[in-house]
Scaffold this motif. Structure first.
Motif, PDB file in Angstrom:
ATOM      1  N   ILE A 164     122.035  42.724  22.426  1.00 54.47           N
ATOM      2  CA  ILE A 164     121.896  43.833  21.441  1.00 54.47           C
ATOM      3  C   ILE A 164     120.500  43.791  20.395  1.00 54.47           C
ATOM      4  CG2 ILE A 164     123.522  42.402  19.600  1.00 54.47           C
ATOM      5  CD1 ILE A 164     124.469  45.070  19.093  1.00 54.47           C
ATOM      6  N   PRO A 165     120.316  44.905  20.345  1.00 56.94           N
ATOM      7  CA  PRO A 165     119.099  44.624  19.180  1.00 56.94           C
ATOM      8  C   PRO A 165     119.305  44.599  17.960  1.00 56.94           C
ATOM      9  CG  PRO A 165     119.181  47.363  20.161  1.00 56.94           C
ATOM     10  CD  PRO A 165     120.222  46.414  20.839  1.00 56.94           C
ATOM     11  N   ALA A 166     118.355  44.011  17.099  1.00 60.01           N
ATOM     12  CA  ALA A 166     118.406  43.526  15.870  1.00 60.01           C
ATOM     13  C   ALA A 166     119.094  44.996  14.735  1.00 60.01           C
ATOM     14  CB  ALA A 166     117.637  42.703  15.212  1.00 60.01           C
ATOM     15  N   HIS A 167     118.886  46.025  15.308  1.00 58.84           N
ATOM     16  CA  HIS A 167     119.299  47.306  14.691  1.00 58.84           C
ATOM     17  C   HIS A 167     120.279  47.916  14.340  1.00 58.84           C
ATOM     18  CE1 HIS A 167     117.322  48.900  18.313  1.00 58.84           C
ATOM     19  NE2 HIS A 167     118.157  50.327  17.362  1.00 58.84           N
ATOM     20  N   GLU A 168     121.261  47.331  16.205  1.00 60.93           N
ATOM     21  CA  GLU A 168     122.571  47.425  15.758  1.00 60.93           C
ATOM     22  C   GLU A 168     122.976  47.260  15.226  1.00 60.93           C
ATOM     23  OE1 GLU A 168     123.630  50.271  18.480  1.00 60.93           O
ATOM     24  OE2 GLU A 168     122.349  50.355  19.111  1.00 60.93           O
ATOM     25  N   THR A 169     124.974  47.831  14.489  1.00 59.97           N
ATOM     26  CA  THR A 169     125.261  47.959  13.796  1.00 59.97           C
ATOM     27  C   THR A 169     126.161  46.492  14.335  1.00 59.97           C
ATOM     28  OG1 THR A 169     127.029  49.718  14.790  1.00 59.97           O
ATOM     29  CG2 THR A 169     125.233  49.781  12.390  1.00 59.97           C
ATOM     30  N   LEU A 170     127.124  46.033  13.395  1.00 60.36           N
ATOM     31  CA  LEU A 170     128.188  45.294  14.073  1.00 60.36           C
ATOM     32  C   LEU A 170     129.561  45.487  14.878  1.00 60.36           C
ATOM     33  CD1 LEU A 170     127.964  42.365  11.247  1.00 60.36           C
ATOM     34  CD2 LEU A 170     126.889  42.430  12.988  1.00 60.36           C
ATOM     35  N   ASP A 171     130.045  46.802  14.241  1.00 55.35           N
ATOM     36  CA  ASP A 171     130.567  47.629  15.097  1.00 55.35           C
ATOM     37  C   ASP A 171     130.681  48.250  16.702  1.00 55.35           C
ATOM     38  OD1 ASP A 171     128.740  49.495  14.124  1.00 55.35           O
ATOM     39  OD2 ASP A 171     130.608  51.242  14.129  1.00 55.35           O
ATOM     40  N   THR A 182     134.099  36.336   9.792  1.00 54.97           N
ATOM     41  CA  THR A 182     134.028  35.564   8.750  1.00 54.97           C
ATOM     42  C   THR A 182     133.115  36.249   7.644  1.00 54.97           C
ATOM     43  OG1 THR A 182     132.601  33.703  10.434  1.00 54.97           O
ATOM     44  CG2 THR A 182     134.836  33.272  10.004  1.00 54.97           C
ATOM     45  N   LYS A 183     131.226  36.337   8.599  1.00 52.61           N
ATOM     46  CA  LYS A 183     130.291  37.086   7.506  1.00 52.61           C
ATOM     47  C   LYS A 183     130.427  38.046   6.855  1.00 52.61           C
ATOM     48  CE  LYS A 183     127.725  33.672   9.626  1.00 52.61           C
ATOM     49  NZ  LYS A 183     126.734  32.939  10.322  1.00 52.61           N
ATOM     50  N   CYS A 184     131.459  39.612   7.972  1.00 56.66           N
ATOM     51  CA  CYS A 184     130.961  40.589   7.143  1.00 56.66           C
ATOM     52  C   CYS A 184     132.634  41.144   7.650  1.00 56.66           C
ATOM     53  CB  CYS A 184     130.782  41.037   8.684  1.00 56.66           C
ATOM     54  SG  CYS A 184     130.771  43.144   8.422  1.00 56.66           S
ATOM     55  N   VAL A 185     133.653  41.397   7.317  1.00 55.59           N
ATOM     56  CA  VAL A 185     135.276  41.759   7.404  1.00 55.59           C
ATOM     57  C   VAL A 185     135.338  41.197   6.249  1.00 55.59           C
ATOM     58  CG1 VAL A 185     136.613  42.398   8.007  1.00 55.59           C
ATOM     59  CG2 VAL A 185     135.109  42.614   9.956  1.00 55.59           C
ATOM     60  N   ALA A 186     135.771  39.547   6.930  1.00 56.05           N
ATOM     61  CA  ALA A 186     136.341  38.692   5.906  1.00 56.05           C
ATOM     62  C   ALA A 186     135.782  39.132   4.003  1.00 56.05           C
ATOM     63  CB  ALA A 186     136.834  37.425   6.233  1.00 56.05           C
ATOM     64  N   SER A 187     134.171  38.914   4.116  1.00 53.12           N
ATOM     65  CA  SER A 187     133.231  39.077   2.975  1.00 53.12           C
ATOM     66  C   SER A 187     133.232  41.016   2.084  1.00 53.12           C
ATOM     67  CB  SER A 187     132.087  39.741   2.903  1.00 53.12           C
ATOM     68  OG  SER A 187     131.869  37.786   3.359  1.00 53.12           O
ATOM     69  N   GLY A 188     134.664  42.119   3.357  1.00 55.80           N
ATOM     70  CA  GLY A 188     134.420  42.951   2.432  1.00 55.80           C
ATOM     71  C   GLY A 188     133.784  43.934   2.885  1.00 55.80           C
ATOM     72  N   HIS A 189     132.760  43.579   3.735  1.00 53.56           N
ATOM     73  CA  HIS A 189     131.508  44.511   3.655  1.00 53.56           C
ATOM     74  C   HIS A 189     131.979  45.436   5.161  1.00 53.56           C
ATOM     75  CE1 HIS A 189     128.906  42.399   1.253  1.00 53.56           C
ATOM     76  NE2 HIS A 189     129.059  40.966   2.078  1.00 53.56           N
ATOM     77  N   ASN A 190     131.517  46.591   5.398  1.00 55.91           N
ATOM     78  CA  ASN A 190     131.560  47.909   6.291  1.00 55.91           C
ATOM     79  C   ASN A 190     130.902  47.105   7.859  1.00 55.91           C
ATOM     80  OD1 ASN A 190     132.010  49.392   8.265  1.00 55.91           O
ATOM     81  ND2 ASN A 190     132.050  51.262   6.635  1.00 55.91           N
ATOM     82  N   PRO A 191     131.308  46.818   8.891  1.00 53.32           N
ATOM     83  CA  PRO A 191     130.803  46.683  10.016  1.00 53.32           C
ATOM     84  C   PRO A 191     130.578  47.556  11.168  1.00 53.32           C
ATOM     85  CG  PRO A 191     133.198  46.564  10.644  1.00 53.32           C
ATOM     86  CD  PRO A 191     132.637  46.908   9.012  1.00 53.32           C
ATOM     87  N   SER A 192     129.967  49.126  10.149  1.00 53.16           N
ATOM     88  CA  SER A 192     129.008  50.005  10.256  1.00 53.16           C
ATOM     89  C   SER A 192     128.371  50.164   9.754  1.00 53.16           C
ATOM     90  CB  SER A 192     130.317  51.097  10.242  1.00 53.16           C
ATOM     91  OG  SER A 192     130.333  51.288   9.180  1.00 53.16           O
ATOM     92  N   GLU A 251     120.949  41.136  10.463  1.00 56.03           N
ATOM     93  CA  GLU A 251     121.645  40.993   8.407  1.00 56.03           C
ATOM     94  C   GLU A 251     122.580  39.747   9.085  1.00 56.03           C
ATOM     95  OE1 GLU A 251     121.680  43.889   6.194  1.00 56.03           O
ATOM     96  OE2 GLU A 251     122.554  44.999   8.073  1.00 56.03           O
ATOM     97  N   LEU A 252     123.103  39.345  10.382  1.00 58.35           N
ATOM     98  CA  LEU A 252     123.851  38.310  10.541  1.00 58.35           C
ATOM     99  C   LEU A 252     123.760  37.209  11.413  1.00 58.35           C
ATOM    100  CD1 LEU A 252     126.794  39.234  10.238  1.00 58.35           C
ATOM    101  CD2 LEU A 252     127.735  38.708  12.379  1.00 58.35           C
ATOM    102  N   CYS A 253     121.939  37.286  11.395  1.00 56.59           N
ATOM    103  CA  CYS A 253     120.970  35.865  12.156  1.00 56.59           C
ATOM    104  C   CYS A 253     120.735  35.298  11.378  1.00 56.59           C
ATOM    105  CB  CYS A 253     120.746  36.156  13.266  1.00 56.59           C
ATOM    106  SG  CYS A 253     120.573  37.303  14.984  1.00 56.59           S
ATOM    107  N   ASP A 254     121.204  33.797  11.151  1.00 60.63           N
ATOM    108  CA  ASP A 254     120.246  33.131  10.315  1.00 60.63           C
ATOM    109  C   ASP A 254     120.326  32.004  11.714  1.00 60.63           C
ATOM    110  OD1 ASP A 254     123.076  32.207  10.775  1.00 60.63           O
ATOM    111  OD2 ASP A 254     123.721  31.527   8.409  1.00 60.63           O
ATOM    112  N   GLY A 255     118.958  30.900  10.703  1.00 62.07           N
ATOM    113  CA  GLY A 255     118.481  29.742  11.326  1.00 62.07           C
ATOM    114  C   GLY A 255     118.147  29.861  13.160  1.00 62.07           C
ATOM    115  N   THR A 256     117.484  28.984  13.194  1.00 61.91           N
ATOM    116  CA  THR A 256     116.434  29.250  14.254  1.00 61.91           C
ATOM    117  C   THR A 256     117.547  29.346  15.907  1.00 61.91           C
ATOM    118  OG1 THR A 256     114.785  27.988  13.575  1.00 61.91           O
ATOM    119  CG2 THR A 256     115.105  27.768  15.990  1.00 61.91           C
TER     120      THR A 256
END
Length: 141
Positions: free
Chosen positions: A15-22, A58-68, A74-79
């Protein structure tokens, strides 16, 4: 000698980094997978991370963010962790155990050729190997 190539699942989707989580969730559903490697925008050969279905929840929906409105990048963290296709299974297990990861991309000639998941381990390892792996990966979650 059993290698990463011997036990991996092929056909891994990016999935390209610019694509949305939905969109990521739709791809996971369509391909019946729980994780997607994230590629740098426009560069499918360069992995910038991995997102999982659990990350989306856990990092999007449960935090109140809109997956679209949140991107895979934005969700990738770490190496991002990966393993060479020729790596011995013991090296695969050590990489997964030491970083407490359940999915591991398999790379050959700098290209993603597959993914190793818990299901792949279960199909290819002895009960003793699986038990040792699970104890180290899940012991401190």
């Amino acid at each position: 000698m059993t290698t990463a190539r011997d036990i991996m699942t092929t056909g891994t989707q990016w999935i390209p980094a610019h694509e949305t989580l939905d969109r990521a969730a739709q791809m996971m559903r369509d391909h019946k997978v729980g994780a997607l490697p994230v590629s740098a925008n426009g560069e499918q050969d360069r992995m910038v991370g991995i997102i999982t279905d659990r990350d989306i929840v856990t990092k999007c929906v449960a935090s109140g963010h809109n997956p679209s409105q949140v991107t895979a990048g934005e969700l990738c963290d770490g190496t991002p962790r990966w393993i060479d296709a020729a790596a011995d299974i013991e090296v695969v297990l050590e990489e997964m155990q030491s970083h407490r990861i359940r999915r591991l991309p398999v790379i050959e000639d700098k290209k993603l050729i597959g993914m190793i998941s818990e299901a792949d381990l279960a199909r290819n390892l002895s009960d003793e190997q699986i038990a040792g792996w699970a104890e180290r990966v899940y012991s401190h979650l």
